[in-house]
Design a protein around this motif. Structure first.
Motif, PDB file in Angstrom:
ATOM      1  N   GLU A 125       0.974  -0.907  -0.244  1.00  0.00           N
ATOM      2  CA  GLU A 125       0.088   0.151  -0.046  1.00  0.00           C
ATOM      3  C   GLU A 125       0.903   1.464  -0.001  1.00  0.00           C
ATOM      4  OE1 GLU A 125      -3.683  -0.229   1.048  1.00  0.00           O
ATOM      5  OE2 GLU A 125      -3.922  -1.957   1.999  1.00  0.00           O
ATOM      6  N   SER A 126       2.627   1.078  -0.121  1.00  0.00           N
ATOM      7  CA  SER A 126       2.964   2.466  -0.200  1.00  0.00           C
ATOM      8  C   SER A 126       4.836   2.128  -0.701  1.00  0.00           C
ATOM      9  CB  SER A 126       2.974   3.137   1.063  1.00  0.00           C
ATOM     10  OG  SER A 126       3.426   2.199   2.450  1.00  0.00           O
ATOM     11  N   VAL A 127       4.863   3.351  -1.038  1.00  0.00           N
ATOM     12  CA  VAL A 127       6.494   2.650  -1.199  1.00  0.00           C
ATOM     13  C   VAL A 127       7.033   2.296   0.086  1.00  0.00           C
ATOM     14  CG1 VAL A 127       8.674   3.831  -2.135  1.00  0.00           C
ATOM     15  CG2 VAL A 127       6.520   4.264  -2.462  1.00  0.00           C
ATOM     16  N   VAL A 146       4.958  -9.567  -4.438  1.00  0.00           N
ATOM     17  CA  VAL A 146       3.772  -8.206  -4.102  1.00  0.00           C
ATOM     18  C   VAL A 146       3.091  -8.049  -5.440  1.00  0.00           C
ATOM     19  CG1 VAL A 146       5.776  -7.583  -2.261  1.00  0.00           C
ATOM     20  CG2 VAL A 146       5.292  -6.617  -4.629  1.00  0.00           C
ATOM     21  N   ALA A 147       1.493  -7.207  -4.800  1.00  0.00           N
ATOM     22  CA  ALA A 147       1.080  -7.038  -6.080  1.00  0.00           C
ATOM     23  C   ALA A 147       0.729  -5.570  -5.400  1.00  0.00           C
ATOM     24  CB  ALA A 147      -0.136  -7.658  -6.136  1.00  0.00           C
ATOM     25  N   LEU A 148       1.084  -4.625  -5.956  1.00  0.00           N
ATOM     26  CA  LEU A 148       0.450  -3.211  -5.992  1.00  0.00           C
ATOM     27  C   LEU A 148      -0.840  -2.233  -5.746  1.00  0.00           C
ATOM     28  CD1 LEU A 148       3.055  -1.515  -8.042  1.00  0.00           C
ATOM     29  CD2 LEU A 148       3.789  -2.226  -5.412  1.00  0.00           C
ATOM     30  N   GLY A 172      -3.399   2.383  -0.759  1.00  0.00           N
ATOM     31  CA  GLY A 172      -2.805   1.643  -1.779  1.00  0.00           C
ATOM     32  C   GLY A 172      -2.307   3.384  -2.694  1.00  0.00           C
ATOM     33  N   VAL A 173      -2.031   3.394  -3.993  1.00  0.00           N
ATOM     34  CA  VAL A 173      -0.783   4.122  -4.071  1.00  0.00           C
ATOM     35  C   VAL A 173      -1.570   4.716  -5.449  1.00  0.00           C
ATOM     36  CG1 VAL A 173       1.550   3.881  -3.396  1.00  0.00           C
ATOM     37  CG2 VAL A 173       0.881   2.032  -5.518  1.00  0.00           C
ATOM     38  N   ASP A 174      -0.785   6.232  -6.087  1.00  0.00           N
ATOM     39  CA  ASP A 174      -1.767   6.423  -7.409  1.00  0.00           C
ATOM     40  C   ASP A 174      -0.836   5.999  -8.465  1.00  0.00           C
ATOM     41  OD1 ASP A 174       0.253   8.567  -8.478  1.00  0.00           O
ATOM     42  OD2 ASP A 174      -0.051   9.170  -6.330  1.00  0.00           O
ATOM     43  N   GLN A 179       3.996   3.789 -11.171  1.00  0.00           N
ATOM     44  CA  GLN A 179       4.870   3.806 -12.178  1.00  0.00           C
ATOM     45  C   GLN A 179       6.580   3.913 -12.079  1.00  0.00           C
ATOM     46  OE1 GLN A 179       3.041   5.632 -15.177  1.00  0.00           O
ATOM     47  NE2 GLN A 179       4.750   5.856 -17.407  1.00  0.00           N
ATOM     48  N   GLN A 180       5.943   4.673 -11.619  1.00  0.00           N
ATOM     49  CA  GLN A 180       7.757   5.062 -10.771  1.00  0.00           C
ATOM     50  C   GLN A 180       8.605   3.656 -10.367  1.00  0.00           C
ATOM     51  OE1 GLN A 180       7.015   8.497  -8.668  1.00  0.00           O
ATOM     52  NE2 GLN A 180       7.027   9.658 -10.545  1.00  0.00           N
ATOM     53  N   ILE A 181       7.636   2.847  -8.570  1.00  0.00           N
ATOM     54  CA  ILE A 181       8.007   1.452  -8.656  1.00  0.00           C
ATOM     55  C   ILE A 181       8.888   0.899  -9.225  1.00  0.00           C
ATOM     56  CG2 ILE A 181       7.624   0.081  -7.235  1.00  0.00           C
ATOM     57  CD1 ILE A 181       5.241   2.172  -5.385  1.00  0.00           C
TER      58      ILE A 181
END
Ligand SMILES: *Cc1c(COP(=O)(O)O)cnc(C)c1O
Length: 423
Positions: A125-127, A146-148, A172-174, A179-181
């Motif tokens: 759920e986060s970086v 993992v799944a983002l 979650g993350v936007d 994409q950055q991850i």
């Protein structure tokens, strides 16, 4: 579809009269129908059978071991949100490769346990959490899948406390962040990003927000593919609404018909995480009328179940149908407007407000319907009330699946320091 119905004026759960269960087990009492529980799981499995999804029942909806075991026996996976739920999942005999783990606040100890048990994947759920899982796996010399969890920013039109996929919510993350991850994933050698996850909220009755969210993510996966990033799983979460009152939620069939094409085209493996859809209609809370109290403004039906047993009305203003165990003629003239309230010292302690019910008398019993999900699992000991008994009916048999708590349970973990005892 559920297995609670009147026969010769008696409310039954499957083949048993609930009045008989009450005579035997007292109230408040949660009564579950095994057939209803399994029926909803199979209905969903069947609707999506073309793409053979992994249906991970959301443990937090109702985490009783018997409920989990019944579903696991039928092939369900489990969606967990804590180390405690991991413990329950394993106790219920769920194979780790059918467990997915979401939560914005996984601790190091919780992550380590799940890594060691080799669950299917974490829903990250986060970086910061992703980096932490990578670090812990590094220490353990493991690689975890993992799944983002993507926050797709859609409006699910449900209660704000159970809205989880808007950019203002903590989950979650936007898309940009995902994409950055993904571009930086080589710097994280101990995690393998195999999937994307969405869960936009709960008790969603309209198909539009589900489809909007799925479409956004599928498009995004297409963009990733062009960049050489391949995603294997898409976990579309839970959230399917049920009928508490007059809602007309999309059926499993309708949902499947709309969603399956996305998966067929993309070849993605589907995971579903329904909680309420499976357990909601499978349980009722049975309660006894203690007193009928007429005040200058209102009539109160005071019952022996309170917000500590079922908090949904207090917390979300949720509606639960309330039925007498013994059917009445139900002529309009006999209905009276009442508040059904519990014994707890809070004005928010109600099961129904301004509700038209057939006249009830002291000593009668009422069934609070559709209480199988987020009922007992949210129960507490507030007001030092004992959490109630849970029983499961299977055809004409009944099994206790949780004993009523005792007074000893209430203070079991409390300690009076010696100085207070004059020692
Ligand atoms: C609570 C939850 C679910 C289940 O939601 P329902 O509305 O009960 O289907 C599924 N996935 C996640 C991540 C959850 O937090």
């Amino acid at each position: 579809m559920h297995e609670f119905r009147y026969s010769k004026k008696d409310l039954l759960c499957e083949k048993l009269r609930i009045a008989d269960l009450v005579a035997r087990f007292q109230t408040p009492l949660y009564v579950y129908s095994y057939q209803t529980l399994i029926g909803h799981f199979l209905k969903l499995k069947d609707a999506f059978r073309q793409i053979n999804p992994l249906v991970c029942y959301s443990v937090k909806a109702n985490s009783n071991l018997a409920i989990l075991k019944a579903l696991v026996n039928k092939g369900a996976g489990l969606d967990i949100v804590s180390g405690g739920e991991l413990f329950r999942a394993l106790q219920a005999g769920c194979p780790p490769e059918r467990i997915v783990y979401a939560s914005v606040g996984k601790t190091d100890a919780e992550i380590e346990k799940a890594v060691r048990r080799k669950i299917l994947f974490f829903n990250v759920e986060s970086v910061a959490e992703l980096e932490n899982i990578n670090r812990i796996c590094g220490r353990l010399n493991r690689v975890s899948r993992v799944a983002l969890r993507i926050n797709p920013d859609v409006e699910p039109k449900t209660h704000k406390y159970i809205t989880t996929g808007k950019l203002t919510s903590k989950f979650g993350v936007d898309f940009k962040c995902v994409q950055q991850i993904l571009l930086l994933r080589n710097a994280l050698p101990h995690v393998r990003i195999v999937g994307l996850h969405i869960h936009i909220g709960s008790q969603i009755t309209d198909s539009v927000p589900f489809i909007a969210a799925i479409r956004k993510v599928i498009d995004f996966i297409g963009v990733l593919k062009k960049k050489g990033i391949v995603i294997e799983y898409l976990n579309i979460g839970g959230g399917m609404g049920i009928t508490y009152n007059r809602e007309t939620p999309q059926t499993a069939q309708e949902y499947a018909r709309r969603v399956i094409p996305f998966f067929k085209k993309s070849g993605l493996k589907m995971i579903l995480e329904p909680g309420r859809f499976i357990a909601g209609q499978a349980g009722v809370l049975v309660t006894k009328v203690l007193y009928v109290k007429q005040t200058p403004r209102k009539k109160f039906i005071i019952v022996d179940a309170g917000m500590n047993d079922l908090i949904r009305p207090s917390l979300y203003g949720a509606y639960h149908q309330i039925l007498p165990l013994r059917a009445t003629e139900n002529r309009k003239a006999d209905l009276e407007k009442v508040d059904v309230v519990g014994p707890i010292c809070e004005s928010g302690d109600f099961l129904a407000q301004e509700r038209r019910l057939p006249k009830v008398k002291e000593g009668e019993y009422l069934a609070v319907m559709s209480a199988g999900a987020y009922g007992f699992s949210m129960a507490s000991n507030y007001n030092s009330r004992l959490r109630c008994q849970e029983v499961m009916v299977v055809h004409d048999r009944v099994f206790t699946i949780r004993q009523r708590e005792s007074l000893r349970d209430l203070t079991r973990h409390e300690i009076i320091p010696p100085f207070l005892l004059g020692k």
